[in-house]
Design a protein around this motif. Structure first.
Motif, PDB file in Angstrom:
ATOM      1  N   SER A   1       0.838  -1.195   0.000  1.00  0.00           N
ATOM      2  CA  SER A   1       0.000   0.000   0.000  1.00  0.00           C
ATOM      3  C   SER A   1       0.869   1.240   0.000  1.00  0.00           C
ATOM      4  O   SER A   1       1.871   1.317   0.681  1.00  0.00           O
ATOM      5  CB  SER A   1      -0.911   0.004   1.231  1.00  0.00           C
ATOM      6  OG  SER A   1      -1.691   1.177   1.257  1.00  0.00           O
ATOM      7  N   ALA A   2       0.482   2.227  -0.802  1.00  0.00           N
ATOM      8  CA  ALA A   2       1.257   3.461  -0.880  1.00  0.00           C
ATOM      9  C   ALA A   2       0.311   4.640  -0.861  1.00  0.00           C
ATOM     10  O   ALA A   2      -0.808   4.563  -1.352  1.00  0.00           O
ATOM     11  CB  ALA A   2       2.094   3.483  -2.163  1.00  0.00           C
ATOM     12  N   LYS A   3       0.742   5.716  -0.274  1.00  0.00           N
ATOM     13  CA  LYS A   3      -0.055   6.927  -0.245  1.00  0.00           C
ATOM     14  C   LYS A   3      -0.195   7.469  -1.655  1.00  0.00           C
ATOM     15  O   LYS A   3       0.782   7.578  -2.387  1.00  0.00           O
ATOM     16  CB  LYS A   3       0.609   7.974   0.645  1.00  0.00           C
ATOM     17  CG  LYS A   3      -0.207   9.249   0.776  1.00  0.00           C
ATOM     18  CD  LYS A   3       0.471  10.234   1.704  1.00  0.00           C
ATOM     19  CE  LYS A   3      -0.344  11.517   1.816  1.00  0.00           C
ATOM     20  NZ  LYS A   3       0.311  12.495   2.709  1.00  0.00           N
ATOM     21  N   SER A   4      -1.403   7.805  -2.056  1.00  0.00           N
ATOM     22  CA  SER A   4      -1.644   8.260  -3.416  1.00  0.00           C
ATOM     23  C   SER A   4      -1.095   9.665  -3.624  1.00  0.00           C
ATOM     24  O   SER A   4      -1.423  10.586  -2.879  1.00  0.00           O
ATOM     25  CB  SER A   4      -3.151   8.245  -3.711  1.00  0.00           C
ATOM     26  OG  SER A   4      -3.647   6.939  -3.705  1.00  0.00           O
ATOM     27  N   ALA A   5      -0.273   9.810  -4.649  1.00  0.00           N
ATOM     28  CA  ALA A   5       0.242  11.132  -5.006  1.00  0.00           C
ATOM     29  C   ALA A   5      -0.870  11.923  -5.690  1.00  0.00           C
ATOM     30  O   ALA A   5      -1.802  11.348  -6.263  1.00  0.00           O
ATOM     31  CB  ALA A   5       1.447  10.985  -5.929  1.00  0.00           C
TER      32      ALA A   5
ATOM     33  N   THR B   1      -8.382   8.123  -6.880  1.00  0.00           N
ATOM     34  CA  THR B   1      -7.064   7.582  -6.538  1.00  0.00           C
ATOM     35  C   THR B   1      -7.088   7.091  -5.094  1.00  0.00           C
ATOM     36  O   THR B   1      -7.629   7.744  -4.217  1.00  0.00           O
ATOM     37  CB  THR B   1      -5.957   8.634  -6.707  1.00  0.00           C
ATOM     38  OG1 THR B   1      -6.249   9.774  -5.883  1.00  0.00           O
ATOM     39  CG2 THR B   1      -5.842   9.082  -8.160  1.00  0.00           C
ATOM     40  N   LYS B   2      -6.470   5.909  -4.879  1.00  0.00           N
ATOM     41  CA  LYS B   2      -6.395   5.346  -3.542  1.00  0.00           C
ATOM     42  C   LYS B   2      -5.272   4.322  -3.491  1.00  0.00           C
ATOM     43  O   LYS B   2      -5.175   3.453  -4.356  1.00  0.00           O
ATOM     44  CB  LYS B   2      -7.718   4.677  -3.155  1.00  0.00           C
ATOM     45  CG  LYS B   2      -7.739   4.134  -1.731  1.00  0.00           C
ATOM     46  CD  LYS B   2      -9.095   3.532  -1.411  1.00  0.00           C
ATOM     47  CE  LYS B   2      -9.127   3.000   0.009  1.00  0.00           C
ATOM     48  NZ  LYS B   2     -10.451   2.396   0.344  1.00  0.00           N
TER      49      LYS B   2
ATOM     50  N   GLU C   1      -2.076   0.842 -11.471  1.00  0.00           N
ATOM     51  CA  GLU C   1      -1.105   1.403 -10.549  1.00  0.00           C
ATOM     52  C   GLU C   1      -0.469   2.631 -11.194  1.00  0.00           C
ATOM     53  O   GLU C   1      -0.254   2.667 -12.405  1.00  0.00           O
ATOM     54  CB  GLU C   1      -0.029   0.357 -10.247  1.00  0.00           C
ATOM     55  CG  GLU C   1       0.980   0.783  -9.185  1.00  0.00           C
ATOM     56  CD  GLU C   1       2.000  -0.297  -8.888  1.00  0.00           C
ATOM     57  OE1 GLU C   1       2.962   0.009  -8.165  1.00  0.00           O
ATOM     58  OE2 GLU C   1       1.811  -1.430  -9.390  1.00  0.00           O
ATOM     59  N   TYR C   2      -0.193   3.645 -10.380  1.00  0.00           N
ATOM     60  CA  TYR C   2       0.464   4.827 -10.929  1.00  0.00           C
ATOM     61  C   TYR C   2       1.442   5.395  -9.903  1.00  0.00           C
ATOM     62  O   TYR C   2       1.353   5.134  -8.707  1.00  0.00           O
ATOM     63  CB  TYR C   2      -0.570   5.895 -11.325  1.00  0.00           C
ATOM     64  CG  TYR C   2      -1.094   6.727 -10.177  1.00  0.00           C
ATOM     65  CD1 TYR C   2      -0.558   7.975  -9.889  1.00  0.00           C
ATOM     66  CD2 TYR C   2      -2.130   6.261  -9.367  1.00  0.00           C
ATOM     67  CE1 TYR C   2      -1.033   8.745  -8.835  1.00  0.00           C
ATOM     68  CE2 TYR C   2      -2.614   7.024  -8.316  1.00  0.00           C
ATOM     69  CZ  TYR C   2      -2.056   8.258  -8.048  1.00  0.00           C
ATOM     70  OH  TYR C   2      -2.522   9.012  -7.004  1.00  0.00           O
ATOM     71  N   LYS C   3       2.394   6.183 -10.418  1.00  0.00           N
ATOM     72  CA  LYS C   3       3.327   6.867  -9.535  1.00  0.00           C
ATOM     73  C   LYS C   3       3.741   8.182 -10.182  1.00  0.00           C
ATOM     74  O   LYS C   3       3.733   8.323 -11.407  1.00  0.00           O
ATOM     75  CB  LYS C   3       4.562   6.003  -9.266  1.00  0.00           C
ATOM     76  CG  LYS C   3       5.376   5.638 -10.494  1.00  0.00           C
ATOM     77  CD  LYS C   3       6.554   4.740 -10.118  1.00  0.00           C
ATOM     78  CE  LYS C   3       7.376   4.351 -11.358  1.00  0.00           C
ATOM     79  NZ  LYS C   3       8.521   3.478 -11.006  1.00  0.00           N
TER      80      LYS C   3
ATOM     81  N   ASP D   1       8.020  15.754 -12.352  1.00  0.00           N
ATOM     82  CA  ASP D   1       7.017  16.111 -13.346  1.00  0.00           C
ATOM     83  C   ASP D   1       6.642  14.940 -14.232  1.00  0.00           C
ATOM     84  O   ASP D   1       6.068  15.129 -15.316  1.00  0.00           O
ATOM     85  CB  ASP D   1       7.539  17.262 -14.222  1.00  0.00           C
ATOM     86  CG  ASP D   1       7.625  18.575 -13.454  1.00  0.00           C
ATOM     87  OD1 ASP D   1       6.817  18.764 -12.531  1.00  0.00           O
ATOM     88  OD2 ASP D   1       8.504  19.400 -13.776  1.00  0.00           O
ATOM     89  N   LYS D   2       6.939  13.727 -13.814  1.00  0.00           N
ATOM     90  CA  LYS D   2       6.643  12.537 -14.602  1.00  0.00           C
ATOM     91  C   LYS D   2       5.549  11.696 -13.931  1.00  0.00           C
ATOM     92  O   LYS D   2       5.621  11.399 -12.739  1.00  0.00           O
ATOM     93  CB  LYS D   2       7.888  11.669 -14.793  1.00  0.00           C
ATOM     94  CG  LYS D   2       8.918  12.256 -15.749  1.00  0.00           C
ATOM     95  CD  LYS D   2       8.413  12.266 -17.181  1.00  0.00           C
ATOM     96  CE  LYS D   2       9.465  12.783 -18.149  1.00  0.00           C
ATOM     97  NZ  LYS D   2       8.958  12.790 -19.550  1.00  0.00           N
ATOM     98  N   LEU D   3       4.544  11.342 -14.711  1.00  0.00           N
ATOM     99  CA  LEU D   3       3.489  10.444 -14.272  1.00  0.00           C
ATOM    100  C   LEU D   3       3.657   9.131 -15.017  1.00  0.00           C
ATOM    101  O   LEU D   3       3.733   9.109 -16.256  1.00  0.00           O
ATOM    102  CB  LEU D   3       2.116  11.049 -14.582  1.00  0.00           C
ATOM    103  CG  LEU D   3       0.906  10.112 -14.514  1.00  0.00           C
ATOM    104  CD1 LEU D   3       0.691   9.609 -13.088  1.00  0.00           C
ATOM    105  CD2 LEU D   3      -0.352  10.808 -15.040  1.00  0.00           C
ATOM    106  N   THR D   4       3.712   8.039 -14.280  1.00  0.00           N
ATOM    107  CA  THR D   4       3.813   6.715 -14.879  1.00  0.00           C
ATOM    108  C   THR D   4       2.577   5.908 -14.515  1.00  0.00           C
ATOM    109  O   THR D   4       2.211   5.825 -13.340  1.00  0.00           O
ATOM    110  CB  THR D   4       5.066   5.974 -14.388  1.00  0.00           C
ATOM    111  OG1 THR D   4       6.229   6.752 -14.696  1.00  0.00           O
ATOM    112  CG2 THR D   4       5.188   4.614 -15.061  1.00  0.00           C
TER     113      THR D   4
END
Length: 224
Positions: free
Chosen positions: A29-33, A177-178, A201-203, A207-210
């Motif tokens: 689990s990761a905090k959503s950016a 997002t969660k 999944e995203y990160k 300035d880069k969104l993956t």
């Protein structure tokens, strides 16, 4: 007209990374950016279009495309690009119809654009809502899936600035997002996206969104 109508394909490219999102979630689990903002897709390969991508804003997702080579204003009128980029034609401003903030532009006796100006910019530059005309009708038909199914209004904004123009398809889908995952819902299927709650999944790094799906990875750059 084919080149103008093909601009919708850029929006598909911009969010195609999400079209086959898997429903599996990462065990970690990761905090959503904060994904809010305007993002240009890095893998766009189209000589006619310089930029296209997604806009995330307060749970609503929009798509945008550069439309400068398709049409823009100059001192003489509206410049329209050709299908093969070898020539342009200009619709003289003497043929424009202006009623208050409504601007109608005809092409060969047919209404190409019916726009309402949304700001106080002088001249023809500025921000408009696209409310009718051939372009609106055909884009609406493509988004809704058929020419008969256009009852739901399509919200399209056009921005003109010198030899540049941009087309924005507003509020095409909903998003949430969660825990480092992006979930789409609502009208996301109009751009070929699933509406069954699938997530990707995203990160965000600088300035880069993956965006990572089971079929691959797409990267975007934040537009400032």
């Amino acid at each position: 007209m084919k080149k103008i109508i093909s601009s919708i394909a850029v929006c598909s490219l911009a969010i195609c990374a999400l079209a086959s999102c898997g429903s599996e979630k990462s065990a970690k689990s990761a905090k959503s950016a904060d994904i809010a903002g305007k993002w240009s897709i890095d893998s766009l390969e189209n000589e006619s279009i310089e930029q296209g991508g997604i806009i995330f804003n307060d749970g609503k997702g929009s798509a945008y495309t550069d439309s400068s080579k398709m049409f823009h204003f100059n001192d003489e009128g509206l410049v329209i690009g050709s299908d093969d980029d070898t020539a342009t034609r200009t619709i003289s401003k003497d043929l424009f119809k202006e009623e208050g903030k409504t601007l109608t532009i005809d092409l060969s006796g047919m209404e190409l654009l019916i726009m309402n100006k949304l700001d106080e910019t002088e001249g023809y530059n500025g921000t408009y809502s696209l409310d009718g005309g051939i372009l609106y009708e055909q884009l609406s038909a493509q988004i809704s899936g058929s020419e008969e199914n256009t009852a739901e209004a399509v919200d399209i904004t056009l921005i003109f600035n010198g030899d540049k123009s941009e087309m924005i398809f507003n509020d095409l889908f909903d998003y949430e997002t969660k825990d480092g995952h992006l979930t789409l819902s609502g009208n996301s299927d109009v751009m070929g996206l699933s509406t069954d709650g699938n997530s990707a999944e995203y990160k965000i790094e600088g300035d880069k969104l993956t965006i990572i799906t089971k079929n691959g990875t797409e990267t975007f750059t934040r537009v400032k």
